[in-house]
Write a protein that holds these residues in place. Sequence first.
Motif, short mmCIF file in Angstrom:
data_model
loop_
_atom_site.label_atom_id
_atom_site.label_comp_id
_atom_site.label_asym_id
_atom_site.label_seq_id
_atom_site.Cartn_x
_atom_site.Cartn_y
_atom_site.Cartn_z
N VAL A 33 0.86 -1.17 0.00
CA VAL A 33 0.00 0.00 0.00
C VAL A 33 0.90 1.22 0.00
O VAL A 33 1.80 1.34 0.83
CB VAL A 33 -0.94 0.02 1.23
N THR A 34 0.67 2.12 -0.97
CA THR A 34 1.43 3.36 -1.03
C THR A 34 0.47 4.54 -1.03
O THR A 34 -0.66 4.42 -1.49
CB THR A 34 2.32 3.45 -2.29
N THR A 35 0.92 5.65 -0.48
CA THR A 35 0.15 6.89 -0.52
C THR A 35 1.07 7.99 -1.01
O THR A 35 2.29 7.90 -0.90
CB THR A 35 -0.41 7.26 0.87
N GLY A 36 0.47 9.03 -1.56
CA GLY A 36 1.26 10.15 -2.04
C GLY A 36 0.37 11.25 -2.55
O GLY A 36 -0.85 11.19 -2.42
N VAL A 37 0.97 12.25 -3.15
CA VAL A 37 0.22 13.37 -3.68
C VAL A 37 0.34 13.49 -5.20
O VAL A 37 0.00 14.49 -5.78
CB VAL A 37 0.65 14.72 -3.03
N SER A 38 0.81 12.47 -5.86
CA SER A 38 0.92 12.51 -7.31
C SER A 38 -0.43 12.26 -7.96
O SER A 38 -1.32 11.69 -7.35
CB SER A 38 1.93 11.46 -7.78
N PRO A 39 -0.59 12.69 -9.22
CA PRO A 39 -1.84 12.41 -9.93
C PRO A 39 -2.11 10.91 -9.99
O PRO A 39 -1.18 10.10 -10.02
CB PRO A 39 -1.58 12.97 -11.33
N LYS A 40 -3.36 10.55 -10.05
CA LYS A 40 -3.77 9.14 -10.01
C LYS A 40 -3.10 8.31 -11.10
O LYS A 40 -2.70 7.19 -10.87
CB LYS A 40 -5.29 9.07 -10.13
N ASN A 41 -2.99 8.85 -12.30
CA ASN A 41 -2.43 8.08 -13.41
C ASN A 41 -0.99 8.45 -13.70
O ASN A 41 -0.52 8.32 -14.81
CB ASN A 41 -3.28 8.30 -14.67
N SER A 42 -0.27 8.91 -12.68
CA SER A 42 1.11 9.35 -12.91
C SER A 42 2.01 8.17 -13.24
O SER A 42 1.71 7.02 -12.97
CB SER A 42 1.63 10.09 -11.68
N THR A 43 3.14 8.51 -13.85
CA THR A 43 4.13 7.50 -14.22
C THR A 43 5.36 7.68 -13.33
O THR A 43 5.41 8.57 -12.49
CB THR A 43 4.55 7.65 -15.70
N SER A 44 6.36 6.89 -13.58
CA SER A 44 7.61 7.04 -12.82
C SER A 44 8.34 8.33 -13.20
O SER A 44 9.31 8.70 -12.55
CB SER A 44 8.52 5.83 -13.06
N ASN A 45 7.87 9.04 -14.22
CA ASN A 45 8.46 10.32 -14.62
C ASN A 45 7.90 11.50 -13.84
O ASN A 45 8.31 12.63 -14.05
CB ASN A 45 8.20 10.57 -16.12
N TYR A 46 6.95 11.28 -12.94
CA TYR A 46 6.28 12.35 -12.21
C TYR A 46 7.24 13.10 -11.28
O TYR A 46 8.04 12.50 -10.58
CB TYR A 46 5.12 11.79 -11.38
N ASN A 47 7.14 14.44 -11.30
CA ASN A 47 7.88 15.31 -10.38
C ASN A 47 6.99 16.52 -10.12
O ASN A 47 6.73 17.30 -11.05
CB ASN A 47 9.21 15.72 -10.97
N SER A 48 6.52 16.71 -8.90
CA SER A 48 5.57 17.77 -8.59
C SER A 48 6.14 19.17 -8.82
O SER A 48 5.38 20.12 -9.03
CB SER A 48 5.09 17.65 -7.14
N GLN A 49 7.47 19.32 -8.83
CA GLN A 49 8.08 20.63 -9.08
C GLN A 49 8.18 20.93 -10.57
O GLN A 49 8.36 22.07 -10.96
CB GLN A 49 9.45 20.70 -8.45
N GLY A 50 8.08 19.91 -11.39
CA GLY A 50 8.13 20.08 -12.84
C GLY A 50 9.53 20.04 -13.41
O GLY A 50 10.52 20.08 -12.68
N TYR A 51 9.60 19.99 -14.74
CA TYR A 51 10.84 19.97 -15.49
C TYR A 51 10.50 20.21 -16.95
O TYR A 51 9.35 20.05 -17.36
CB TYR A 51 11.60 18.65 -15.31
N ARG A 52 11.49 20.61 -17.73
CA ARG A 52 11.26 20.86 -19.16
C ARG A 52 11.63 19.62 -19.95
O ARG A 52 12.65 18.98 -19.68
CB ARG A 52 12.09 22.03 -19.65
#
Length: 155
Positions: A33-52
């Motif tokens: 069981v994991t919890t977090g604040v990423s979007p539901k369909n996020s991938t391993s590329n997700y970063n809440s701060q963003g990137y170009r």
Amino acid sequence: MSYCKIGDKPKITYQFREGQPITYQSNISPIEVTTGVSPKNSTSNYNSQGYRITFNSPQGAYGQIQFTVIDYELFHISEGPSAGDYIAIIPCGSTSFPYDANGNLVSYVITSPVVIDNTVKCPSVNSNSNICNLKILSDGKILFQAEGNCPVTFT
């Protein structure tokens, strides 16, 4: 962290901030069981701060295409008139991959590797910062997922 033994039927009770407790029963074990604040369909590329990200595409006929994103996903269509390599993105300020009016995933044809620049960030904190998710996995595969207002607790 792994829960339960092979053959058990795990029961997970979870609750988001104002919600009622909800129970999920799995027929598969062990689970994680994991919890977090990423979007539901996020991938391993997700970063809440963003990137170009930068890539070549026929849509960028006069040069490269650049987006500042919080997530992206590459996929391949092998048959038909749409055959080729594609990229879908979650732009800054969004909480999911966008879909057009017909329900199709918005994506771009990609003709080069994706170049990532982690020095470029989203102009503001992603708007999903108060949205939590809960994922129940087995052997790395998602069995169940839910999202709601933070915080989320589970037993």
